[in-house]
Design an enzyme around this catalytic site. Structure first.
Site, mmCIF file in Angstrom:
data_model
loop_
_atom_site.group_PDB
_atom_site.id
_atom_site.type_symbol
_atom_site.label_atom_id
_atom_site.label_comp_id
_atom_site.label_asym_id
_atom_site.label_seq_id
_atom_site.Cartn_x
_atom_site.Cartn_y
_atom_site.Cartn_z
ATOM 1 N N SER A 108 12.298 10.714 12.867
ATOM 2 C CA SER A 108 13.250 9.929 13.679
ATOM 3 C C SER A 108 14.101 9.048 12.762
ATOM 4 O O SER A 108 15.123 8.511 13.190
ATOM 5 C CB SER A 108 12.518 9.076 14.718
ATOM 6 O OG SER A 108 11.602 8.207 14.094
ATOM 7 N N GLU A 132 3.698 13.554 23.034
ATOM 8 C CA GLU A 132 4.965 12.880 23.350
ATOM 9 C C GLU A 132 5.516 13.338 24.706
ATOM 10 O O GLU A 132 5.520 14.538 25.032
ATOM 11 C CB GLU A 132 6.016 13.170 22.257
ATOM 12 C CG GLU A 132 7.357 12.506 22.580
ATOM 13 C CD GLU A 132 8.330 12.426 21.407
ATOM 14 O OE1 GLU A 132 7.990 12.841 20.290
ATOM 15 O OE2 GLU A 132 9.437 11.923 21.643
ATOM 16 N N ASP A 174 6.054 12.791 8.118
ATOM 17 C CA ASP A 174 6.462 13.917 8.954
ATOM 18 C C ASP A 174 7.071 15.043 8.118
ATOM 19 O O ASP A 174 7.814 14.781 7.166
ATOM 20 C CB ASP A 174 7.591 13.412 9.880
ATOM 21 C CG ASP A 174 7.366 13.748 11.326
ATOM 22 O OD1 ASP A 174 6.433 14.502 11.633
ATOM 23 O OD2 ASP A 174 8.144 13.231 12.157
HETATM 24 O O1 KIV Z 1 9.619 10.986 14.101
HETATM 25 C C1 KIV Z 1 8.985 10.189 14.800
HETATM 26 O O2 KIV Z 1 9.277 8.991 14.864
HETATM 27 C C2 KIV Z 1 7.885 10.699 15.576
HETATM 28 C C3 KIV Z 1 7.294 9.791 16.588
HETATM 29 C C4 KIV Z 1 8.139 9.876 17.792
HETATM 30 C C5 KIV Z 1 5.890 10.109 16.893
HETATM 31 O O3 KIV Z 1 7.511 11.826 15.444
#
Ligand code: KIV
Length: 288
Positions: A63, A200, A101
């Site tokens: 994000s 989510e 991520d």
């Molecule tokens: O990228 C992100 O911030 C996420 C959260 C929404 C869990 O994957």
């Protein structure tokens, strides 16, 4: 010791975690069904340092493409973005489990490519685990990574990297006929070795069923209180991002604070009230 001096002593890649009593993957897993796990995203060293004491897990989420880099969605985020922000967060956080991520395009092609990229993230940031979006279809990749020393947090339900297939960010499981697939996703990622799963954008009854169906912690975002922990995007919860989805609670309004500070600064510069006496170097004085 101020947070500034703590940060400035750290090198590009953090030292081993042994001395620091950082939250580990097994300790995180042991909290299943216990005290709710507190998780937030963090993208910079200083914010990570402020959140660290208050969180069990800090996620360097993709994000960041939207909330830091102004992208319209997360699809343009690269491995280099994730590594750079991951390094910053690792410099700032001492006690939280830091998870980075995997961005779109860095893990889907094959388990081998996922391993190559995930191991780069671990080596270059020093983080303990990665997160990737996907349910049953990603189980072989999750198994491949976990068996080779890379802890994986899965992400099911609403998956933002799927937005073009779904036609936008859609709440998952409003129709009970979709529940079975999502519960199956949770079971498959658990079986493949994921240590936790982000759930989510799902309804409360579905979140409860998922949480009750698996033995690893569920971390909810827009998934009600029926999860083992919660996560929010930091910029959303402090009012630094204009879009406020239903599931976000704003715990502060940093936009107002920043605008107020910038207004006052501009006013003082124009009126020649800043810099004042306290902010000027003088002759024969020891100042910083
Ligand atoms: O990228 C992100 O911030 C996420 C959260 C929404 C869990 O994957």
């Amino acid at each position: 010791m101020s947070s500034q001096s703590t940060l400035s002593k750290k090198s590009a890649v953090a030292e081993p975690d042994v001395k620091r009593k950082r939250m580990t993957v097994p300790n995180f897993m042991a909290r299943k069904g216990g005290e709710p796990l507190v998780c937030l995203t963090a993208y910079t060293a200083h914010v990570a340092n402020l959140l660290d004491k208050r969180c069990d897990l800090l996620l360097v989420g993709d994000s960041l493409g939207m909330v830091i880099h102004g992208m319209p969605n997360t699809l343009g985020v690269t491995l280099e973005h994730m590594i750079m922000h991951g390094q910053g967060v690792m410099r700032g956080a001492e006690k939280s489990l830091v998870v980075v991520d995997m961005p779109f395009g860095s893990f889907e092609e094959s388990p081998e490519i996922a391993f190559r990229n995930a191991s780069r993230v671990i080596k270059e940031t020093g983080c303990a685990a990665i997160k990737l979006e996907g349910g049953a279809e990603m189980a072989p990749t999750i198994r491949h990574l976990t068996r080779r020393g890379i802890p994986v947090m899965a992400h099911i339900g609403l998956m933002p990297q799927n937005m073009n297939v779904m036609g936008g960010f859609k709440v998952a499981g409003r129709d009970e006929r979709d529940w079975q697939q999502i519960i199956q996703d949770a079971r498959e990622v658990e079986k493949a070795g994921a240590f936790s799963v982000v759930v989510e954008g799902v309804t409360e009854p579905l979140a409860e069923k998922i949480t009750d169906s698996i033995a690893i912690p569920t971390i909810g975002i827009g998934a009600s209180v029926k999860c083992d922990g919660q996560i929010l995007v930091f910029e959303d919860m402090v009012g630094l991002f204009p879009r406020v989805p239903t599931f976000v609670k704003r715990y502060g309004n940093m936009q107002e604070m920043i605008e107020g500070a910038a207004d006052t600064y501009a006013e003082e510069v124009k009126a020649r009230r800043f810099p004042g006496e306290d902010h000027v170097y003088t002759l024969n004085k020891k100042d910083g």
